[in-house]
Design a protein around this motif. Sequence first.
Motif, PDB file in Angstrom:
ATOM      1  N   VAL A  61     103.006  31.920  35.925  1.00  0.00           N
ATOM      2  CA  VAL A  61     102.752  33.253  35.780  1.00  0.00           C
ATOM      3  C   VAL A  61     103.571  34.399  36.635  1.00  0.00           C
ATOM      4  O   VAL A  61     103.738  34.190  37.956  1.00  0.00           O
ATOM      5  N   CYS A  62     104.483  34.723  35.987  1.00  0.00           N
ATOM      6  CA  CYS A  62     105.732  35.844  36.816  1.00  0.00           C
ATOM      7  C   CYS A  62     104.916  36.838  37.552  1.00  0.00           C
ATOM      8  O   CYS A  62     103.925  37.576  37.034  1.00  0.00           O
ATOM      9  N   THR A  63     105.399  37.138  38.739  1.00  0.00           N
ATOM     10  CA  THR A  63     104.507  38.043  39.505  1.00  0.00           C
ATOM     11  C   THR A  63     105.215  39.495  39.356  1.00  0.00           C
ATOM     12  O   THR A  63     104.705  40.479  39.940  1.00  0.00           O
ATOM     13  N   HIS A  64     105.898  39.708  38.300  1.00  0.00           N
ATOM     14  CA  HIS A  64     106.112  40.979  37.914  1.00  0.00           C
ATOM     15  C   HIS A  64     105.247  41.527  36.948  1.00  0.00           C
ATOM     16  O   HIS A  64     104.584  42.336  37.494  1.00  0.00           O
ATOM     17  N   ALA A  65     105.123  40.792  35.877  1.00  0.00           N
ATOM     18  CA  ALA A  65     104.087  41.360  34.981  1.00  0.00           C
ATOM     19  C   ALA A  65     103.261  40.499  34.152  1.00  0.00           C
ATOM     20  O   ALA A  65     102.511  40.576  33.169  1.00  0.00           O
ATOM     21  N   GLY A  66     103.263  39.341  34.637  1.00  0.00           N
ATOM     22  CA  GLY A  66     102.452  38.095  34.072  1.00  0.00           C
ATOM     23  C   GLY A  66     102.900  37.336  32.967  1.00  0.00           C
ATOM     24  O   GLY A  66     102.140  36.387  32.475  1.00  0.00           O
ATOM     25  N   CYS A  67     104.304  37.420  32.584  1.00  0.00           N
ATOM     26  CA  CYS A  67     104.755  36.833  31.525  1.00  0.00           C
ATOM     27  C   CYS A  67     104.959  35.223  32.129  1.00  0.00           C
ATOM     28  O   CYS A  67     104.797  34.981  33.299  1.00  0.00           O
ATOM     29  N   LEU A  68     105.015  34.387  31.183  1.00  0.00           N
ATOM     30  CA  LEU A  68     105.295  32.890  31.599  1.00  0.00           C
ATOM     31  C   LEU A  68     106.663  32.538  31.962  1.00  0.00           C
ATOM     32  O   LEU A  68     107.338  32.613  30.880  1.00  0.00           O
ATOM     33  N   GLY A  92     116.400  39.975  39.196  1.00  0.00           N
ATOM     34  CA  GLY A  92     115.197  40.758  38.481  1.00  0.00           C
ATOM     35  C   GLY A  92     114.077  41.466  39.358  1.00  0.00           C
ATOM     36  O   GLY A  92     114.136  41.414  40.676  1.00  0.00           O
ATOM     37  N   PRO A  93     113.189  41.719  38.664  1.00  0.00           N
ATOM     38  CA  PRO A  93     112.441  43.046  39.217  1.00  0.00           C
ATOM     39  C   PRO A  93     111.027  42.225  39.906  1.00  0.00           C
ATOM     40  O   PRO A  93     109.923  42.955  40.416  1.00  0.00           O
ATOM     41  N   ALA A  94     111.022  40.954  40.039  1.00  0.00           N
ATOM     42  CA  ALA A  94     109.727  40.367  40.571  1.00  0.00           C
ATOM     43  C   ALA A  94     109.722  40.636  42.039  1.00  0.00           C
ATOM     44  O   ALA A  94     110.581  40.394  42.814  1.00  0.00           O
ATOM     45  N   VAL A 119     112.967  30.906  34.853  1.00  0.00           N
ATOM     46  CA  VAL A 119     113.391  32.248  34.399  1.00  0.00           C
ATOM     47  C   VAL A 119     112.251  33.012  33.659  1.00  0.00           C
ATOM     48  O   VAL A 119     111.620  32.192  32.890  1.00  0.00           O
ATOM     49  N   CYS A 120     112.356  34.355  33.860  1.00  0.00           N
ATOM     50  CA  CYS A 120     111.180  34.836  33.004  1.00  0.00           C
ATOM     51  C   CYS A 120     111.743  35.574  31.776  1.00  0.00           C
ATOM     52  O   CYS A 120     112.724  36.422  32.066  1.00  0.00           O
ATOM     53  N   PRO A 121     111.054  35.548  30.665  1.00  0.00           N
ATOM     54  CA  PRO A 121     111.890  35.751  29.636  1.00  0.00           C
ATOM     55  C   PRO A 121     111.856  37.424  29.139  1.00  0.00           C
ATOM     56  O   PRO A 121     112.240  37.858  28.364  1.00  0.00           O
ATOM     57  N   CYS A 122     110.628  37.916  29.986  1.00  0.00           N
ATOM     58  CA  CYS A 122     110.306  39.228  29.594  1.00  0.00           C
ATOM     59  C   CYS A 122     111.244  40.148  30.216  1.00  0.00           C
ATOM     60  O   CYS A 122     111.951  40.950  29.759  1.00  0.00           O
ATOM     61  N   HIS A 123     111.526  40.347  31.515  1.00  0.00           N
ATOM     62  CA  HIS A 123     112.352  41.185  32.318  1.00  0.00           C
ATOM     63  C   HIS A 123     113.389  40.432  32.920  1.00  0.00           C
ATOM     64  O   HIS A 123     114.385  41.310  33.966  1.00  0.00           O
ATOM     65  N   GLY A 124     113.495  39.126  33.059  1.00  0.00           N
ATOM     66  CA  GLY A 124     114.542  38.521  33.564  1.00  0.00           C
ATOM     67  C   GLY A 124     114.683  38.358  34.931  1.00  0.00           C
ATOM     68  O   GLY A 124     115.570  37.960  35.655  1.00  0.00           O
ATOM     69  N   ALA A 125     113.484  38.152  35.598  1.00  0.00           N
ATOM     70  CA  ALA A 125     113.184  37.852  36.822  1.00  0.00           C
ATOM     71  C   ALA A 125     113.352  36.396  37.061  1.00  0.00           C
ATOM     72  O   ALA A 125     113.062  35.443  36.159  1.00  0.00           O
ATOM     73  N   GLU A 126     114.326  35.827  37.887  1.00  0.00           N
ATOM     74  CA  GLU A 126     114.694  34.389  38.222  1.00  0.00           C
ATOM     75  C   GLU A 126     114.036  34.022  39.443  1.00  0.00           C
ATOM     76  O   GLU A 126     113.994  34.709  40.772  1.00  0.00           O
TER      77      GLU A 126
END
Length: 341
Positions: A280-287, A317-319, A298-305
Amino acid sequence: MPPPYPSVRRVPPNVAASWLRQSWPLRILRGFLGATFVYAGMQKLADPNFLHPGTPDFIGSQLQAFAQGSPIHAFLPPFGHLPALTGVGIALLEMAIGLATLLGIAPMLSAALGFAVNLVLFLSATWHVHPYFLGSDSMYAIGWAAYFAGLVEIERTVRAVPVQGSRRRRAALQDEGFGRREFLRGAVVGVGTIVLGGSASALAGTSTGNRTALPRPAPSAQPGSSPKPASSTPIVHGTPIATLDNVPVGGAVGFNDPADGTPSVLVRLSDTRVAAFSRVCTHAGCLVQYDQSSRILVCPCHGAEFDPSRQAEPIAGPAPTALHPVPVAVDPATGKVVATD
Ligand code: FES
């Protein structure tokens, strides 16, 4: 004290009149919110992965991720048990709200429902977005609230005009109950929603299936297919989640954290080192997904790595913070990787 004017039901204005009687700020809000809701519903149904288990966009996985740390997490599990129904229901509801808003049908009810949808999404899907203004759902909820307040103002203004003193007011008011026009308008929304939903589904391509999904742990190796440890008595206690033989160095497998069911990932960092984290991405919860070529998550939603070799610290990214760790250990006696919590 009796009301100053007769209590009568107002005949709703036609589509053109419903736009004309609104001020420009309300028209802008209405157009944007209505069109966005129609698009959001269609976009969900046109996404071939939305109803396809095992893909990153699957609604069931999203619901599971949204529940993590959400203030309304207790209400979400029932929807997670019926992911397809929930996904289709959300998409159709969004389209119906958008259409009704654009056509001026039951505008106050539509605005209230739009507000409720975005409030729920704010409390679940974008609850973890930090700072909060990067999450869109809070903005949409406020937009719907402002639009609703504008509609109330119009209603109050119309009702303040004396019936006897205004021909237009008299024309706008009739005591005719639930009329034919209201029925037809409801039917337009229903048929329009079904037609748009059907068109979006027809446009959906083939699901990317498991091409982007993490593999699940393979079953234990068959006898004789790999060297056996000297002893098969476990000396590390916990829940087995994978066998070391089945995860190549630099590879990863997905699993659900036995402690709470959170979608998680096990990464083999070297011959002897493994690490596991919540997906669960710590930015907005995508997987997040594992990119084997770069060995990062890598998060597919906003590019966090996130770097799994450094406790999944964010490296782009924004996480705001690292992925939540899942305690694991390799049992030297069995070669199994176990979750130790
Ligand atoms: S949810 Fe935004 S980067 Fe992951």
